[in-house]
Design a protein around this motif. Sequence first.
Motif, PDB file in Angstrom:
ATOM      1  N   GLY A 170       0.826  -1.218   0.000  1.00 20.45           N
ATOM      2  CA  GLY A 170       0.000   0.000   0.000  1.00 20.45           C
ATOM      3  C   GLY A 170       0.848   1.252   0.000  1.00 20.45           C
ATOM      4  O   GLY A 170       0.694   2.105   0.862  1.00 20.45           O
ATOM      5  N   GLY A 229       5.056   9.245  11.522  1.00 21.49           N
ATOM      6  CA  GLY A 229       4.117   8.346  10.852  1.00 21.49           C
ATOM      7  C   GLY A 229       3.181   7.777  11.906  1.00 21.49           C
ATOM      8  O   GLY A 229       3.528   7.693  13.087  1.00 21.49           O
ATOM      9  N   SER A 230       1.979   7.387  11.475  1.00 20.41           N
ATOM     10  CA  SER A 230       1.015   6.883  12.468  1.00 20.41           C
ATOM     11  C   SER A 230       1.445   5.524  13.010  1.00 20.41           C
ATOM     12  O   SER A 230       1.118   5.156  14.137  1.00 20.41           O
ATOM     13  CB  SER A 230      -0.384   6.810  11.861  1.00 20.41           C
ATOM     14  N   LYS A 231       2.228   4.790  12.218  1.00 23.74           N
ATOM     15  CA  LYS A 231       2.664   3.462  12.654  1.00 23.74           C
ATOM     16  C   LYS A 231       3.568   3.561  13.887  1.00 23.74           C
ATOM     17  O   LYS A 231       3.419   2.812  14.847  1.00 23.74           O
ATOM     18  CB  LYS A 231       3.416   2.818  11.480  1.00 23.74           C
ATOM     19  N   TYR A 281      -4.168  -4.718   9.887  1.00 23.77           N
ATOM     20  CA  TYR A 281      -2.851  -4.181   9.537  1.00 23.77           C
ATOM     21  C   TYR A 281      -1.872  -4.688  10.606  1.00 23.77           C
ATOM     22  O   TYR A 281      -2.154  -4.580  11.802  1.00 23.77           O
ATOM     23  CB  TYR A 281      -2.969  -2.655   9.540  1.00 23.77           C
ATOM     24  N   HIS A 312      -1.147  -3.474  14.307  1.00 28.22           N
ATOM     25  CA  HIS A 312      -2.225  -3.490  15.302  1.00 28.22           C
ATOM     26  C   HIS A 312      -2.066  -4.666  16.266  1.00 28.22           C
ATOM     27  O   HIS A 312      -2.396  -4.564  17.436  1.00 28.22           O
ATOM     28  CB  HIS A 312      -3.597  -3.569  14.617  1.00 28.22           C
ATOM     29  N   CYS A 326     -10.134   0.044  13.099  1.00 30.19           N
ATOM     30  CA  CYS A 326      -9.497   0.690  11.944  1.00 30.19           C
ATOM     31  C   CYS A 326     -10.493   0.727  10.794  1.00 30.19           C
ATOM     32  O   CYS A 326     -10.683  -0.262  10.104  1.00 30.19           O
ATOM     33  CB  CYS A 326      -8.245  -0.098  11.544  1.00 30.19           C
ATOM     34  N   ASP A 384      -7.453   3.628  14.405  1.00 33.69           N
ATOM     35  CA  ASP A 384      -6.529   3.964  13.321  1.00 33.69           C
ATOM     36  C   ASP A 384      -7.336   4.529  12.159  1.00 33.69           C
ATOM     37  O   ASP A 384      -8.077   3.792  11.497  1.00 33.69           O
ATOM     38  CB  ASP A 384      -5.757   2.699  12.900  1.00 33.69           C
ATOM     39  N   ALA A 436      -6.127   6.146   9.420  1.00 31.68           N
ATOM     40  CA  ALA A 436      -5.153   6.528   8.386  1.00 31.68           C
ATOM     41  C   ALA A 436      -5.829   6.855   7.049  1.00 31.68           C
ATOM     42  O   ALA A 436      -5.305   7.632   6.252  1.00 31.68           O
ATOM     43  CB  ALA A 436      -4.125   5.407   8.196  1.00 31.68           C
ATOM     44  N   TYR A 437      -7.015   6.242   6.792  1.00 25.77           N
ATOM     45  CA  TYR A 437      -7.690   6.456   5.503  1.00 25.77           C
ATOM     46  C   TYR A 437      -8.860   7.425   5.623  1.00 25.77           C
ATOM     47  O   TYR A 437      -9.809   7.368   4.834  1.00 25.77           O
ATOM     48  CB  TYR A 437      -8.133   5.107   4.905  1.00 25.77           C
ATOM     49  N   SER A 471      -2.799  10.103   9.574  1.00 23.04           N
ATOM     50  CA  SER A 471      -1.537  10.015   8.842  1.00 23.04           C
ATOM     51  C   SER A 471      -1.500  11.008   7.689  1.00 23.04           C
ATOM     52  O   SER A 471      -2.521  11.244   7.040  1.00 23.04           O
ATOM     53  CB  SER A 471      -1.417   8.591   8.298  1.00 23.04           C
ATOM     54  N   SER A 488       0.423  10.242   5.267  1.00 21.55           N
ATOM     55  CA  SER A 488       0.931   9.363   4.205  1.00 21.55           C
ATOM     56  C   SER A 488      -0.039   9.213   3.037  1.00 21.55           C
ATOM     57  O   SER A 488       0.370   9.244   1.882  1.00 21.55           O
ATOM     58  CB  SER A 488       1.244   7.980   4.768  1.00 21.55           C
ATOM     59  N   LYS A 489      -1.311   9.008   3.355  1.00 20.37           N
ATOM     60  CA  LYS A 489      -2.280   8.738   2.292  1.00 20.37           C
ATOM     61  C   LYS A 489      -3.010  10.018   1.897  1.00 20.37           C
ATOM     62  O   LYS A 489      -3.216  10.293   0.713  1.00 20.37           O
ATOM     63  CB  LYS A 489      -3.298   7.685   2.737  1.00 20.37           C
ATOM     64  N   ARG A 526       7.176  10.508   6.797  1.00 23.29           N
ATOM     65  CA  ARG A 526       6.957   9.990   8.151  1.00 23.29           C
ATOM     66  C   ARG A 526       6.339  11.044   9.061  1.00 23.29           C
ATOM     67  O   ARG A 526       6.983  11.578   9.964  1.00 23.29           O
ATOM     68  CB  ARG A 526       8.258   9.420   8.769  1.00 23.29           C
TER      69      ARG A 526
HETATM   70  C1  LIG Z   1      -4.288   1.210   8.565  1.00 21.21           C
HETATM   71  C2  LIG Z   1      -2.939   1.813   8.452  1.00 21.21           C
HETATM   72  N1  LIG Z   1      -2.418   2.436   9.499  1.00 21.21           N
HETATM   73  C3  LIG Z   1      -1.198   3.002   9.444  1.00 21.21           C
HETATM   74  C4  LIG Z   1      -0.440   2.931   8.298  1.00 21.21           C
HETATM   75  C5  LIG Z   1       0.936   3.537   8.302  1.00 21.21           C
HETATM   76  O1  LIG Z   1       0.830   4.886   8.107  1.00 21.21           O
HETATM   77  P1  LIG Z   1       2.069   5.841   8.377  1.00 21.21           P
HETATM   78  O2  LIG Z   1       2.767   5.998   7.089  1.00 21.21           O
HETATM   79  O3  LIG Z   1       1.419   7.099   8.863  1.00 21.21           O
HETATM   80  O4  LIG Z   1       2.927   5.230   9.429  1.00 21.21           O
HETATM   81  C6  LIG Z   1      -0.930   2.299   7.173  1.00 21.21           C
HETATM   82  C7  LIG Z   1      -0.094   2.213   5.953  1.00 21.21           C
HETATM   83  O5  LIG Z   1      -0.314   1.476   5.060  1.00 21.21           O
HETATM   84  C8  LIG Z   1      -2.206   1.718   7.262  1.00 21.21           C
HETATM   85  O6  LIG Z   1      -2.716   1.066   6.223  1.00 21.21           O
END
Ligand SMILES: Cc1ncc(COP(=O)(O)O)c(C=O)c1O
Length: 405
Positions: free
Chosen positions: A38, A100-102, A126, A129, A172, A204, A206-207, A235, A237-238, A246
């Motif tokens: 992704g 980054g959220s991760k 994911y 988690h 999520c 989460d 992120a989307y 995040s 990121s997306k 990050r």
């Molecule tokens: C559900 C989910 N959470 C977090 C992330 C990671 O995001 P980040 O780049 O903010 O760490 C992703 C990345 O694919 C994701 O799909």
Amino acid sequence: MTDFHRIKRLPPYVFEQVNRIKAAARANGADIIDLGMGNPDLPAPRHVIEKLVETAGKPRTDRYSASKGIGGLRRAQAGYYERRFGVKLDPDTQVVATLGSKEGFANMAQAITGPGDVVLVPNPSYPIHAFGFLMAGGAIRSVPAEPTPAFFPALERAVVHSIPKPIAVVVCYPSNPTAYVASLDFYKDLVAFAKKHELIVLSDLAYAEVYFDGEPPPSVLQVPGAVDVTVEFTSMSKTYSMAGWRMGFAVGNERLLAALARVKSYLDYGAYTPVQVAATAALNGPDDCIVEMRDIYRRRRDALVDSFGRAGWPIPTPSASMFAWVPIPEPFRGLGSLEFSKLLVEKADVAVAPGIGFGEHGDDYVRIAIVENEQRIRQAARNIRRFLETADKTLHNVVPLAARR
Ligand SMILES: Cc1ncc(COP(=O)(O)O)c(C=O)c1O
């Protein structure tokens, strides 16, 4: 040397196995269409890159920054929550910027998990988690991923039968890998459940901005009183195609965020200041870049559903996220998702993510990411059509009986 305690809790990434085959095929000259990882392929917005360039080299920007994020960035994130969700946050106590959220999610797990603490995690999910808590010395108990009414009886059973009692539940939506979305009513029930059973809710999101049809995905924090028990992760990121930068956020409950900030203060000094300044510019708008991002993914989603469907592999239409969660075609189901994914690389030049990589309940599925352009997606469909037309022969010749389940 004996096995390391923590490393034993981290089995090799399943996706690596597909990656190795993909790399080998490419080395042999194959043009692999990669719908596996992704990893957003779009560029970050121009004005955000310009802000980064403009800030780099300015006085003091090369120094250590603030671990929980500079004030302007946290205020910009609070502004986003107010505009988008109608949720008011105190930028000083209810917002932490993360690498980054991760990273934020994993360090939240470090902050709150004691040895053997149980956490309720959707399966499939994911990987961080679950593994965030396993790495932190906790244990996980799987709960369903789909936000239907059947979710709560399953959650109740998990709470009643876990020893010790779970400390937290992870959600999520829009979901990676399943693309499920949740309604605000679902979150209302979730918050009530969490309060009744004294559970922390880790959401989460992120989307949050990658949606195509219907209402924009809600935040758990829109539920009155949710902030008493909830931390939510978003995040850059997306939303802004800034995956490599990050930059993400944790927002919500003050006590939980103070715990996260404490852990982070020992580990990092915050992102490079120009990245934080540019991320601030992104969050403060304009938002046309988000609309454009959504339009591009929507067109790809439509191309995927249309072209794969006509090639003989029906795709459940995702209404959000960057993924389709797709049952393995009937003749191949017995192979399991890993063997099927390897076969797709070798025989169709298409890479997807095997569902087993997201948990045992994912093994009848693969995840298809819409991270190549429409033309490449349609090319993938043509390859798939040829692959499916020769399914019998492929199964007979290529797959040793031992590999079948
Ligand atoms: C559900 C989910 N959470 C977090 C992330 C990671 O995001 P980040 O780049 O903010 O760490 C992703 C990345 O694919 C994701 O799909």
